[in-house]
Design a protein around this motif. Structure first.
Motif, short mmCIF file in Angstrom:
data_model
loop_
_atom_site.label_atom_id
_atom_site.label_comp_id
_atom_site.label_asym_id
_atom_site.label_seq_id
_atom_site.Cartn_x
_atom_site.Cartn_y
_atom_site.Cartn_z
N PRO A 1 0.77 -1.21 0.04
CA PRO A 1 0.00 -0.03 -0.01
C PRO A 1 0.89 1.30 0.02
CG PRO A 1 0.14 -1.18 2.11
CD PRO A 1 0.77 -1.89 1.11
N ALA A 2 0.31 2.47 -0.19
CA ALA A 2 0.92 3.54 -0.27
C ALA A 2 1.70 3.95 0.82
CB ALA A 2 -0.09 4.64 -0.61
N GLY A 3 2.86 4.80 0.74
CA GLY A 3 3.41 5.13 1.91
C GLY A 3 4.46 4.25 2.22
N GLY A 4 4.78 3.03 1.76
CA GLY A 4 5.48 2.27 2.52
C GLY A 4 5.29 1.46 3.68
N HIS A 5 4.04 1.72 4.04
CA HIS A 5 3.54 1.01 5.56
C HIS A 5 3.50 -0.36 5.46
CE1 HIS A 5 2.53 4.88 7.38
NE2 HIS A 5 2.37 5.11 6.09
N ARG A 6 3.67 -0.99 6.29
CA ARG A 6 3.64 -2.45 6.55
C ARG A 6 2.12 -2.97 6.36
NH1 ARG A 6 3.26 -5.52 12.22
NH2 ARG A 6 1.53 -4.25 11.94
N PRO A 7 2.00 -3.78 5.53
CA PRO A 7 0.84 -4.58 5.04
C PRO A 7 -0.16 -4.85 6.28
CG PRO A 7 2.15 -5.43 3.76
CD PRO A 7 2.94 -4.86 4.83
N GLU A 8 -1.44 -4.28 6.45
CA GLU A 8 -2.48 -4.73 7.51
C GLU A 8 -3.14 -5.83 7.30
OE1 GLU A 8 -3.32 -3.09 10.55
OE2 GLU A 8 -1.74 -1.37 10.06
N PHE A 9 -3.28 -6.34 5.74
CA PHE A 9 -4.21 -7.44 5.25
C PHE A 9 -3.27 -8.45 4.50
CE2 PHE A 9 -7.30 -3.60 5.40
CZ PHE A 9 -7.86 -3.86 6.76
N ASP A 10 -3.80 -9.64 4.77
CA ASP A 10 -3.34 -10.58 3.90
C ASP A 10 -4.31 -11.15 2.64
OD1 ASP A 10 -4.98 -12.34 5.19
OD2 ASP A 10 -3.36 -13.35 6.34
N ALA A 11 -5.63 -10.62 2.87
CA ALA A 11 -6.45 -11.14 1.83
C ALA A 11 -7.74 -9.96 1.91
CB ALA A 11 -7.30 -12.45 2.03
N TRP A 12 -8.51 -9.62 0.78
CA TRP A 12 -9.60 -8.82 0.70
C TRP A 12 -10.84 -9.50 -0.05
CZ3 TRP A 12 -11.62 -6.24 -3.44
CH2 TRP A 12 -10.70 -6.10 -4.49
N ARG A 13 -11.94 -8.74 0.21
CA ARG A 13 -13.27 -9.07 -0.55
C ARG A 13 -13.98 -8.05 -0.57
NH1 ARG A 13 -14.41 -13.65 3.67
NH2 ARG A 13 -16.26 -12.75 4.42
#
Length: 167
Positions: free
Chosen positions: A122-134
């Motif tokens: 995601p934007a800004g180089g932040h650590r991903p919060e999610f490993d899947a989405w729907r």
């Protein structure tokens, strides 16, 4: 209620053209490390920085968690909602500084294509919060979230369900 010990936060109900809501599965080191298996799905949310406007925080958090920036404002919750963390989580979260979160919620219409959504980088180089989405039906949101957050989700659904229409 004394909100001093509640972390100021925003939540985002992102609705697509079909009236469905974005939910992400909270990333954990392993499935057994998740807070409660079966309740990992949630809408984007995050803290408000000192001096930051809640709506601007919502746009920032949405982009940091999903990469989404193609949105239009639909609504803001009239109230702030709060929840307490369970005792087992309390000391592990935010170094025990907060007993829970106080949240302002926003409903946004997603105007982009699904390809804009990027939970891995995601934007800004932040650590991903999610490993899947729907995309999910608004009526199912409360059953997907951890039980201690469920009353907040029920209020958010009550506030914004009328917006979950095809556009």
């Amino acid at each position: 209620m004394n909100f001093v010990n509640y972390r100021p936060c925003v939540g985002i109900m992102l609705l697509n053209r079909d009236g469905l809501v974005f939910v992400g599965r909270r990333r954990g080191k392993s499935a057994s490390n998740r807070l409660q298996v079966g309740y990992e799905w949630q809408m984007p949310q995050g803290g408000i920085d000192p001096g930051e406007d809640p709506y601007q925080a919502a746009l920032r958090e949405l982009q940091e968690e999903t990469n989404v920036s193609s949105t239009a404002f639909l609504a803001e919750s009239a109230d702030w909602y709060s929840y307490d963390l369970p005792q087992g989580v309390l000391k592990k979260s935010w170094n025990g500084r907060f007993q829970g979160q106080r949240q302002k919620w926003f409903a946004l219409h997603f105007q982009g294509q699904d390809s804009e959504i990027d939970i891995e980088s995601p934007a800004g180089g932040h650590r991903p919060e999610f490993d899947a989405w729907r995309w999910e039906e608004v009526g199912r949101l409360a059953e997907l979230i951890v039980p201690f957050k469920r009353p907040v989700y029920e209020k958010v659904v009550e506030d914004f369900a009328h917006l979950a229409l095809p556009r």
